[in-house]
Design an enzyme around this catalytic site. Structure first.
Site, PDB file in Angstrom:
ATOM      1  N   LYS A 277      16.516   8.751  -5.237  1.00  0.00           N
ATOM      2  CA  LYS A 277      15.758   9.127  -6.443  1.00  0.00           C
ATOM      3  C   LYS A 277      16.640   9.908  -7.403  1.00  0.00           C
ATOM      4  CE  LYS A 277      12.024   7.269  -4.799  1.00  0.00           C
ATOM      5  NZ  LYS A 277      11.577   5.976  -5.362  1.00  0.00           N
ATOM      6  N   ARG A 278      17.934   9.753  -7.242  1.00  0.00           N
ATOM      7  CA  ARG A 278      18.916  10.428  -8.100  1.00  0.00           C
ATOM      8  C   ARG A 278      18.698  11.940  -8.103  1.00  0.00           C
ATOM      9  NH1 ARG A 278      19.845   5.826  -6.863  1.00  0.00           N
ATOM     10  NH2 ARG A 278      20.445   4.170  -8.322  1.00  0.00           N
TER      11      ARG A 278
ATOM     12  N   LEU B  73      13.292  16.465 -13.708  1.00  0.00           N
ATOM     13  CA  LEU B  73      11.910  16.401 -13.198  1.00  0.00           C
ATOM     14  C   LEU B  73      11.632  15.037 -12.583  1.00  0.00           C
ATOM     15  CD1 LEU B  73       8.933  17.586 -13.217  1.00  0.00           C
ATOM     16  CD2 LEU B  73       8.662  16.379 -15.404  1.00  0.00           C
TER      17      LEU B  73
ATOM     18  N   LEU C 279       9.857  12.237 -12.559  1.00  0.00           N
ATOM     19  CA  LEU C 279       8.949  11.669 -13.569  1.00  0.00           C
ATOM     20  C   LEU C 279       7.867  10.813 -12.937  1.00  0.00           C
ATOM     21  CD1 LEU C 279      11.714  10.665 -16.143  1.00  0.00           C
ATOM     22  CD2 LEU C 279      10.008  12.464 -16.463  1.00  0.00           C
TER      23      LEU C 279
ATOM     24  N   GLU D 246      19.053  22.033 -16.400  1.00  0.00           N
ATOM     25  CA  GLU D 246      18.454  23.372 -16.261  1.00  0.00           C
ATOM     26  C   GLU D 246      18.851  23.987 -14.916  1.00  0.00           C
ATOM     27  OE1 GLU D 246      14.440  21.924 -17.175  1.00  0.00           O
ATOM     28  OE2 GLU D 246      14.490  23.229 -18.930  1.00  0.00           O
TER      29      GLU D 246
ATOM     30  N   GLU E 276      14.391  14.738 -22.549  1.00  0.00           N
ATOM     31  CA  GLU E 276      12.949  14.996 -22.597  1.00  0.00           C
ATOM     32  C   GLU E 276      12.322  14.487 -23.897  1.00  0.00           C
ATOM     33  OE1 GLU E 276      15.158  17.086 -21.372  1.00  0.00           O
ATOM     34  OE2 GLU E 276      14.327  18.295 -19.751  1.00  0.00           O
TER      35      GLU E 276
ATOM     36  N   ARG F 115      11.296  11.039 -24.014  1.00  0.00           N
ATOM     37  CA  ARG F 115      10.240  10.684 -23.056  1.00  0.00           C
ATOM     38  C   ARG F 115       8.906  11.318 -23.421  1.00  0.00           C
ATOM     39  NH1 ARG F 115      13.070   7.623 -19.771  1.00  0.00           N
ATOM     40  NH2 ARG F 115      15.032   8.376 -18.875  1.00  0.00           N
TER      41      ARG F 115
ATOM     42  N   GLY G 132      11.106  22.467 -19.429  1.00  0.00           N
ATOM     43  CA  GLY G 132      10.219  23.452 -18.816  1.00  0.00           C
ATOM     44  C   GLY G 132      10.889  24.276 -17.741  1.00  0.00           C
TER      45      GLY G 132
END
Ligand code: 1HE
Length: 266
Positions: free
Chosen positions: A31-32, A71, A73, A121, A141, A144, A149
């Site tokens: 999932k990288r 994140l 996704l 981040e 982000e 998308r 966050g």
């Protein structure tokens, strides 16, 4: 044995080496290394306990070709979270990354491939970032329909400044190579393996006294949050404690009797 020493993790591999260097590997390469809620909780747990468990320096590495795709996704899409739920998720990200930045143990990120979105981040909460020839940085982000966050508005802005951060967020601009280093996204760029270089840096950091590293890897960040007047006071207070520690006397004595190392340019 402390709790952290016996902890096991699903999404992190933790290799505690005898010299106190820990190699923590993000381990969802299929999932990288996207950050799902479970991985964030594991990062909170790991970084909350590392200093007390005796870690002298931590290399944050990644399995597969990419450091971290940010994140998760797919999880986010499937969970169809409410605003309050995602607010809480972001607070857990902050908890994890604050434990890294303020936890008192040097964290050296071994970067490769995508360091994007929440992956950037995460990397920006490390004290030292080492990039290799494959490493690239982006904040996708905006494209998308999302917003950062996990602290990009604070830490990435600290690294590269507000206007470059906003450009990255608006346009999805990608930085890599020497340009990324010149901007401050990483401190080191290697032709070889970022893991090898990060390990060498970690081993060097681990030779410092733990109290000294604790001051560097928590005090500097706290002082950045203060007024200059208060930061100067806090610096004096920390130096009062660190610079009089018994463990430093041996190193000072070695300088005084000329057996200690001299600082040379080569
Ligand atoms: C993922 C994720 C992910 C990969 N969440 N599953 N971050 C992004 O917008 C980056 C999104 N990812 C990508 O752009 C690409 O996946 C990569 C450039 C990182 C890698 O590309 P590639 O061609 O090697 O892999 P892939 O085919 O895109 O993905 C392989 C698998 O990883 C696939 O799963 P599979 O089950 O279909 O095999 C992907 O779904 C999965 N995968 N990235 C979930 N991010 C607190 S707010 C933070 C805001 C953000 O971080 S937004 C996210 C920004």
């Amino acid at each position: 044995m402390s709790k952290t020493m016996t902890d096991t993790y699903e999404n992190l591999l933790v290799d505690r080496q005898p010299d106190g260097v820990w190699v923590v590997t993000l381990s969802r390469p299929a999932k990288r290394n996207a950050l799902d809620a479970a991985t964030i909780e594991e990062l909170v747990r790991l970084f909350s306990g590392a200093q007390v468990a005796g870690a002298r320096a931590i290399v944050l590495a990644a399995a597969g070709d990419h450091f971290c795709a940010g994140l998760d996704l797919v999880e986010h899409h499937r969970a169809d979270r409410t605003p309050a739920e995602f607010w809480q998720i972001c607070l857990r990200w902050h908890e994890a990354f604050n434990k890294m930045e303020y936890g008192g143990v040097p964290v050296i990120a071994a970067l490769k491939g995508a360091v994007v979105g929440g992956g950037l981040e995460l990397a920006s909460a490390a004290h030292i970032r080492v990039a290799d020839a494959t490493t690239y940085f982006a904040l996708p982000e905006g494209q998308r329909g999302l917003f950062t966050g996990g602290g990009a508005t604070i830490r990435v802005a600290d690294l590269i400044g507000k206007s470059r951060l906003v450009d990255m967020m608006l346009t999805g601009r990608v930085y890599k190579g020497q340009e990324a280093v010149d901007l401050g996204l990483a401190q080191y760029l290697t032709d070889g393996s970022s893991l090898e270089q990060a390990l060498a840096i970690a081993r060097r950091c681990a030779q410092n006294l733990p109290l000294t590293n604790f001051a560097i890897c928590s005090g500097v960040s706290h002082m950045q949050n203060m007024s200059s007047l208060d930061a100067a006071y806090a610096e004096a207070c920390i130096a009062g404690v660190v610079n009089t520690q018994a463990a430093a006397r041996e190193r000072l004595a070695a300088f005084a009797d000329k057996s200690g190392p001299r600082i040379r340019s080569e």
